[in-house]
Design a protein around this motif. Structure first.
Motif, short mmCIF file in Angstrom:
data_model
loop_
_atom_site.label_atom_id
_atom_site.label_comp_id
_atom_site.label_asym_id
_atom_site.label_seq_id
_atom_site.Cartn_x
_atom_site.Cartn_y
_atom_site.Cartn_z
N TYR A 101 0.92 -1.37 -0.05
CA TYR A 101 0.03 0.03 -0.01
C TYR A 101 0.91 1.37 -0.07
O TYR A 101 0.35 2.25 -0.55
CB TYR A 101 -1.13 0.05 1.31
CG TYR A 101 -1.89 -1.06 1.36
CD1 TYR A 101 -2.67 -1.46 0.09
CD2 TYR A 101 -2.44 -1.81 2.44
CE1 TYR A 101 -3.73 -2.45 0.10
CE2 TYR A 101 -3.19 -2.86 2.38
CZ TYR A 101 -3.82 -3.31 1.33
OH TYR A 101 -4.87 -4.17 1.36
N GLU A 102 2.12 1.17 0.59
CA GLU A 102 2.92 2.18 0.83
C GLU A 102 3.42 2.72 -0.61
O GLU A 102 3.77 3.78 -1.02
CB GLU A 102 4.12 2.04 1.83
CG GLU A 102 3.81 2.28 3.00
CD GLU A 102 5.12 2.21 3.88
OE1 GLU A 102 6.04 2.59 3.52
OE2 GLU A 102 4.98 1.97 5.04
N LEU A 103 3.72 1.73 -1.49
CA LEU A 103 4.25 1.57 -2.72
C LEU A 103 3.14 1.99 -4.21
O LEU A 103 3.56 2.09 -5.03
CB LEU A 103 4.86 0.32 -3.20
CG LEU A 103 6.16 -0.02 -2.38
CD1 LEU A 103 6.73 -1.32 -2.68
CD2 LEU A 103 7.31 1.20 -2.64
N GLN A 104 2.00 1.77 -3.52
CA GLN A 104 0.91 1.68 -4.65
C GLN A 104 0.07 3.18 -4.67
O GLN A 104 -0.49 3.57 -3.68
CB GLN A 104 -0.10 0.65 -4.21
CG GLN A 104 -1.33 0.27 -5.06
CD GLN A 104 -2.04 -0.81 -4.88
OE1 GLN A 104 -2.03 -1.74 -5.32
NE2 GLN A 104 -2.84 -0.91 -3.64
N ASP A 105 0.14 3.62 -6.04
CA ASP A 105 -0.70 4.69 -6.17
C ASP A 105 -2.27 4.43 -6.28
O ASP A 105 -2.50 3.60 -6.61
CB ASP A 105 -0.02 5.68 -7.26
CG ASP A 105 1.23 6.37 -7.04
OD1 ASP A 105 1.33 6.58 -5.77
OD2 ASP A 105 1.97 6.49 -7.95
N PRO A 106 -3.32 5.60 -6.30
CA PRO A 106 -4.39 5.23 -6.50
C PRO A 106 -4.86 4.77 -7.80
O PRO A 106 -5.90 3.96 -7.85
CB PRO A 106 -5.05 6.79 -6.26
CG PRO A 106 -4.01 7.41 -5.24
CD PRO A 106 -2.60 7.01 -6.02
N ASP A 107 -4.22 4.90 -8.93
CA ASP A 107 -4.24 4.11 -10.29
C ASP A 107 -3.82 2.86 -10.38
O ASP A 107 -3.67 2.36 -11.31
CB ASP A 107 -3.91 5.22 -11.14
CG ASP A 107 -2.52 5.46 -11.27
OD1 ASP A 107 -1.71 4.80 -10.43
OD2 ASP A 107 -2.06 6.19 -12.36
N CYS A 108 -3.08 2.20 -9.22
CA CYS A 108 -2.35 1.25 -9.15
C CYS A 108 -1.05 1.14 -9.70
O CYS A 108 -0.49 0.10 -9.86
CB CYS A 108 -3.49 0.01 -9.75
SG CYS A 108 -5.04 -0.15 -8.75
#
Length: 244
Positions: free
Chosen positions: A105-112
């Motif tokens: 989740y820390e590495l993941q932007d809202p657009d995946c």
């Protein structure tokens, strides 16, 4: 209460408690803008949530392993999760649970897309907007780009979390021809990135460990000023000046 009835009641209470404990420990609670996992995953699991996990850890499966995204948590996925966990200082037990998801989740932007790469970086080389005109539909192009960007994120972490720059991303078929390609190369599928930003041999050498089926760099024709990586099936590597 008879002895038999007392035993049965005790068993029911025990089983209820175990179910409650299992639900608490295997259902990570999170609400992520892109994707959230609702259960811990380990060897033998299957489903769409396994495939989503595989996309994000495929770059950590080991030397020469171009892991399939098939929704089946087998030995390669175990190794990939362990590699991911070790790379980020987590317990490398091969089980995807709350701590592993928290790191994703820390590495993941809202657009995946991963934290250090974005769709804005991989827009068509020849101008224009969107991801149409390739060898597959636009949505497939974007999905492929997401997958190759997650492996590039792994490569970035592997070489010391050093910034990498995408010099070439998606190309329409017409654009691929315009820049000297065949019109149907890996860039037209959204499968490929050309990378710069660190010594090219560092990129080519380390990319072998991060799930790339195609690697082309110094010594390969027209690849002395970048390293091409892609997620084609199998392994086709050539960077002769780097011993790859």
């Amino acid at each position: 209460m008879t002895r038999l009835r007392a035993v049965l009641v005790s068993l029911v209470v025990t089983m209820t408690s175990l179910v409650a404990i299992t639900a608490t420990t295997t259902t990570p609670a999170h609400a992520d803008e892109c994707y959230s996992w609702g259960r811990s995953l380990s060897s033998g699991a299957s489903g769409a949530d396994v495939a989503e996990l595989q996309i994000r850890v495929a770059g950590w499966a080991g030397y020469g392993v171009n892991m399939a995204i098939d929704g089946s948590f087998g030995p390669q996925t175990v190794a990939a999760v362990q590699g991911f966990q070790a790379a980020y200082g987590l317990e490398a037990d091969g089980v995807a649970g709350p701590a592993t998801y928290a790191q994703i989740y820390e590495l993941q932007d809202p657009d995946c897309t991963p934290l250090h790469f974005s769709y804005d970086e991989v827009v068509p080389d020849c101008g224009g907007t969107g991801f149409s005109g390739g060898s597959v539909p636009e949505e497939t192009v974007k999905e492929n780009l997401k997958r190759v960007m997650w492996r590039a994120e792994a490569l970035r972490q592997r070489i010391g979390n050093v910034p990498l720059t995408v010099s070439s991303g998606f190309r329409s078929q017409a654009c691929d021809v315009e820049v000297g390609g065949s019109g149907s190369g890996q860039h037209t599928y959204g499968n490929a990135l050309d990378l710069i930003g660190v010594p090219f041999c560092t990129l080519a050498d380390n990319a072998r460990y991060n799930g790339f089926g195609g690697i082309f760099g110094p010594g390969y024709p027209d690849h002395d000023d970048h390293v091409h990586v892609d997620i084609r099936a199998g392994n086709t590597w050539s960077a002769p000046d780097c011993g790859v």
